[in-house]
Each structure stands twice: as structure tokens, then as C-alpha cells.
Design a protein around this motif. Structure first.
Motif, PDB file in Angstrom:
ATOM      1  N   ILE A 222      50.482  31.961  41.665  1.00 41.00           N
ATOM      2  CA  ILE A 222      49.220  32.509  41.153  1.00 41.00           C
ATOM      3  C   ILE A 222      48.032  31.737  41.715  1.00 41.00           C
ATOM      4  N   ALA A 223      48.170  30.413  41.798  1.00 40.65           N
ATOM      5  CA  ALA A 223      47.080  29.596  42.346  1.00 40.65           C
ATOM      6  C   ALA A 223      46.804  29.976  43.800  1.00 40.65           C
ATOM      7  N   GLU A 224      47.873  30.210  44.574  1.00 41.33           N
ATOM      8  CA  GLU A 224      47.675  30.630  45.967  1.00 41.33           C
ATOM      9  C   GLU A 224      47.077  32.028  46.036  1.00 41.33           C
ATOM     10  N   ARG A 225      47.464  32.868  45.102  1.00 43.95           N
ATOM     11  CA  ARG A 225      46.875  34.205  45.062  1.00 43.95           C
ATOM     12  C   ARG A 225      45.376  34.121  44.793  1.00 43.95           C
ATOM     13  N   ALA A 226      44.995  33.213  43.905  1.00 52.87           N
ATOM     14  CA  ALA A 226      43.565  33.023  43.613  1.00 52.87           C
ATOM     15  C   ALA A 226      42.827  32.505  44.840  1.00 52.87           C
ATOM     16  N   ARG A 227      43.473  31.614  45.590  1.00 51.36           N
ATOM     17  CA  ARG A 227      42.845  31.101  46.821  1.00 51.36           C
ATOM     18  C   ARG A 227      42.697  32.217  47.848  1.00 51.36           C
ATOM     19  N   MET A 228      43.708  33.079  47.949  1.00 49.03           N
ATOM     20  CA  MET A 228      43.622  34.193  48.901  1.00 49.03           C
ATOM     21  C   MET A 228      42.497  35.143  48.531  1.00 49.03           C
ATOM     22  N   GLU A 229      42.266  35.321  47.229  1.00 48.64           N
ATOM     23  CA  GLU A 229      41.170  36.190  46.794  1.00 48.64           C
ATOM     24  C   GLU A 229      39.816  35.556  47.079  1.00 48.64           C
ATOM     25  N   GLN A 230      39.789  34.239  47.045  1.00 54.04           N
ATOM     26  CA  GLN A 230      38.541  33.528  47.316  1.00 54.04           C
ATOM     27  C   GLN A 230      38.276  33.435  48.813  1.00 54.04           C
ATOM     28  N   LEU A 275      40.183  24.933  42.893  1.00 50.23           N
ATOM     29  CA  LEU A 275      39.701  26.185  42.317  1.00 50.23           C
ATOM     30  C   LEU A 275      39.050  25.905  40.968  1.00 50.23           C
ATOM     31  N   LEU A 276      38.067  26.694  40.623  1.00 48.07           N
ATOM     32  CA  LEU A 276      37.478  26.600  39.298  1.00 48.07           C
ATOM     33  C   LEU A 276      38.460  27.151  38.275  1.00 48.07           C
ATOM     34  N   ASP A 277      38.446  26.564  37.085  1.00 42.48           N
ATOM     35  CA  ASP A 277      39.361  27.029  36.040  1.00 42.48           C
ATOM     36  C   ASP A 277      39.194  28.512  35.765  1.00 42.48           C
ATOM     37  N   ASP A 278      37.955  28.983  35.747  1.00 38.53           N
ATOM     38  CA  ASP A 278      37.714  30.402  35.456  1.00 38.53           C
ATOM     39  C   ASP A 278      38.358  31.302  36.499  1.00 38.53           C
ATOM     40  N   GLN A 279      38.304  30.886  37.759  1.00 36.13           N
ATOM     41  CA  GLN A 279      38.937  31.682  38.811  1.00 36.13           C
ATOM     42  C   GLN A 279      40.444  31.761  38.614  1.00 36.13           C
ATOM     43  N   LEU A 280      41.026  30.612  38.337  1.00 39.69           N
ATOM     44  CA  LEU A 280      42.477  30.570  38.127  1.00 39.69           C
ATOM     45  C   LEU A 280      42.891  31.368  36.898  1.00 39.69           C
ATOM     46  N   LEU A 281      42.202  31.158  35.799  1.00 41.96           N
ATOM     47  CA  LEU A 281      42.571  31.810  34.544  1.00 41.96           C
ATOM     48  C   LEU A 281      42.471  33.330  34.639  1.00 41.96           C
ATOM     49  N   LEU A 308      42.785  24.532  31.661  1.00 44.03           N
ATOM     50  CA  LEU A 308      43.853  25.514  31.872  1.00 44.03           C
ATOM     51  C   LEU A 308      44.779  25.591  30.666  1.00 44.03           C
ATOM     52  N   ILE A 309      44.875  24.501  29.916  1.00 43.09           N
ATOM     53  CA  ILE A 309      45.743  24.483  28.736  1.00 43.09           C
ATOM     54  C   ILE A 309      45.039  25.124  27.544  1.00 43.09           C
ATOM     55  N   GLU A 310      43.823  24.710  27.293  1.00 39.88           N
ATOM     56  CA  GLU A 310      43.107  25.206  26.115  1.00 39.88           C
ATOM     57  C   GLU A 310      42.717  26.670  26.247  1.00 39.88           C
TER      58      GLU A 310
END
Length: 337
Positions: A222-230, A275-281, A308-310
């Protein structure tokens, strides 16, 4: 004008001829306020010439012959011995020339400014525009081909990608569950994860072997997917290797081994972009996957990944199984078979 005042009382004798049909006559030449006055010996002015419009027919030769600009038929001859007058005319003409406007210089400055602007445009805007255009037109098949070439370069160091008939189906299910085209497990060569052009995500085998929860590996995907979107991985490749790479890809449809090697060496040795937390979440929420397992895998204390936890989008919700237990066990053994 200071230069004019210096020469106001200079006089000399010369030979003046108003036209080719008339005889030359001896005259007195004197300098006035930006003018050359030609007089007879009775101090009667015969003509006035503007110093700014005075031309010399024979520079460097003597007697020096002058005439008004545009009228070469009227001439004034000054002997070589009249050095003071000749020097005065030369100096005053240069002083007048410096004092008057020079539209040509302004024109050249304007042209120079335009040229500088064009060069700046070519230097700063064109490479980015070319790169953006190339990224937008390269088809998916070519992206996958480039991604596969990069993978082969990594495999020269890491060893061949892990594979087995039984585990491949589980790997395909994980790719579908996380929304990427393909997942590759490598025994080494990448620190944790890496996204390649064409939609491939590469994971280090430790992400499946060292964790009991498949949500950890899914979180790295998912983190890599977020990077690909960015940032498009192909855009990242061209950005790292220069405008010539974009031009080559556009004109030849391919990249040289040197370009691929240069990019591969950079991405496998550098930490992955943060990545920013908002992007990842947002991507975790879209995939309906929990972010907490991924967060604790990054930092077992949870201190640096508290956001990311909260803000886990799946907290308190019924979770869909990431992978069936049987599939996860097969995937954990993919590099040992």
C-alpha cells in the motif's frame, strides 16, 4: 558639454570648396557650440557644419578631407600640420556620439534579453515539458518492459526472484487485494519495498517470512501504491537520469543499459521517499486495510508512526481477511521452496 568648452577658441586654415564646379578657397575654420564654422578672412561666415554630421572621406590620409553628412560634393581640406584642429574634431565627435541616444544598443539589449529568455525556457521549461509528455504517452506495455528490465538488473545482485507454483496464486491474490498489478518477492537487493514502472511492487522476503500477519506485507505494498500515485515510477526514472533519457525513450522507444543501470543503482541504495500520514491513510482506507500492523513493522515502539496507529481507517471495524491462512503460509515459504 565639457569637451566643447575646451576647444571653443581653436582656429585653423583650410581649403573649402562648396561644389565640384567651383575653385577651392582658403578659409578660416573655427569650432563653435557643436558646430564647425567656415569663414573668410574678413571674419564673414560662409557656412556652418554640424560636428555630429561631419564625415571624413579619407581616414588616416592627408590632407584630411571632410564633408557634411549626405553632401560629399562640399568639402573642407585640413593640412596634416593642423593637428590641434584635427584632434579637436575627433574628440568632439566622439563626445557628441557618446552623449546622444543609441537605439541600436537598446535593440541589441532587447534582442539579448529575448535570446536569454528563450535559452532559459529551453533550459528549464523544455526538459520538464518533454519529460511530462513522454510519461503521458508511453504505453503500459512499454512501462512493464522497462520495469522488467530494472528487475533483471536487481536480480544480478539479489539473486532470482522467489517463485513456486503453489505460492504464485497466493501472491496474485495479495496483488489483487492491495490493488497493484504484480508483486515480486526478492531474497535480497531491496531494503524493504520498491515500485517499478508498469505497476510492479518488489518486496524483500523478510516482509513475508518475519511476520505472522499478512497485513504487514500488504501495508508495504500500500505504501508503494501511495508513492506511485504521488510520483509515477517512470517519471522518477527520467527525472533521475536526465532529459536525454526522455528524448531517447520518445525517439527510439527504449532506454540504454547504462540508463537502466544508473537508475537501478540509485533506487536500491537510497531510502524510499517519505509520505505524509494523510496520503498513506487515504490509500489504506481505499483498500480497506489496517495501517496499524504496517506502522508497528516500521517502528515497534510506535513513537514515530503514531499518526498511522491513532488514525487507522479500519480501527473498530470488521476486517476482511487479507489472505486466507493457507495462502499466507504458502507465501511465507515462497523463497524456501
Amino acid at each position: 558639454m565639457t569637451a566643447l568648452k575646451k576647444y571653443q577658441r581653436i582656429e585653423a586654415t583650410g581649403l573649402w570648396r562648396p561644389s565640384p564646379d567651383e575653385q577651392r578657397r582658403e578659409v578660416v575654420v573655427s569650432i563653435g557650440e557643436a558646430t564647425l564654422t567656415i569663414s573668410d578672412f574678413n571674419d564673414r561666415a560662409l557656412t556652418h557644419w554640424s560636428l555630429a554630421a561631419l564625415e571624413r572621406q579619407n581616414p588616416g590620409s592627408f590632407p584630411a578631407i571632410f564633408h557634411p553628412d549626405g553632401d560629399p560634393d562640399e568639402t573642407l581640406e585640413l593640412a596634416e600640420t593642423e593637428t590641434t584642429m584635427l584632434d579637436a574634431i575627433d574628440r568632439l565627435q566622439r563626445a557628441i556620439d557618446r552623449a546622444r541616444p543609441h537605439p541600436g544598443r537598446l535593440r541589441w539589449l532587447s534582442v539579448g534579453g529575448v535570446v536569454a529568455a528563450v535559452l532559459a525556457l529551453l533550459l528549464f521549461w523544455l526538459p520538464a515539458a518533454l519529460q511530462g509528455h513522454v510519461v503521458s504517452v508511453v504505453p503500459q506495455v512499454k512501462r512493464q518492459e522497462i520495469g522488467q528490465t530494472i528487475l533483471h538488473r536487481i536480480e544480478r545482485v539479489s539473486g532470482r526472484a522467489c517463485s513456486s507454483v503453489d505460492a504464485q496464486a497466493s501472491l496474485d491474490r495479495l496483488a489483487k487485494r492491495t490493488g497493484v498489478r504484480q508483486i515480486i518477492i526478492l531474497p535480497a537487493g531491496v531494503q524493504d519495498s520498491l515500485s517499478l514502472p508498469g505497476g510492479t511492487v518488489v518486496l524483500n522476503k523478510s516482509l513475508v517470512e518475519d511476520f505472522e500477519d499478512p497485513a504487514v506485507a500488504a501495508g508495504y505494498v500500500i505504501a508503494e501504491r501511495a508513492r506511485m500515485e504521488q510520483t509515477d515510477p517512470l517519471d522518477d526514472l527520467l527525472d533521475r537520469t536526465g532529459a536525454s533519457s526522455a528524448f531517447r525513450l520518445l525517439t527510439t522507444g527504449g532506454l540504454t543499459p547504462a540508463i537502466i543501470d544508473s537508475y537501478t543503482e540509485q533506487v536500491v541504495s537510497e531510502p524510499r521517499p517519505s509520505l505524509l500520514d494523510d496520503q498513506l491513510l487515504a490509500v489504506f482506507a481505499q483498500a480497506a486495510l489496517p495501517s496499524t500492523p504496517y506502522a508497528y513493522a516500521r517502528d515497534i515502539t510506535g513513537e514515530t508512526v503514531l499518526g498511522l496507529i491513532e488514525a487507522d481507517p479500519m480501527a473498530g471495524r470488521t476486517l476482511e481477511q487479507v489472505l486466507p491462512d493457507r495462502d499466507w503460509v504458502r507465501l511465507q515459504n515462497i523463497c524456501g521452496e
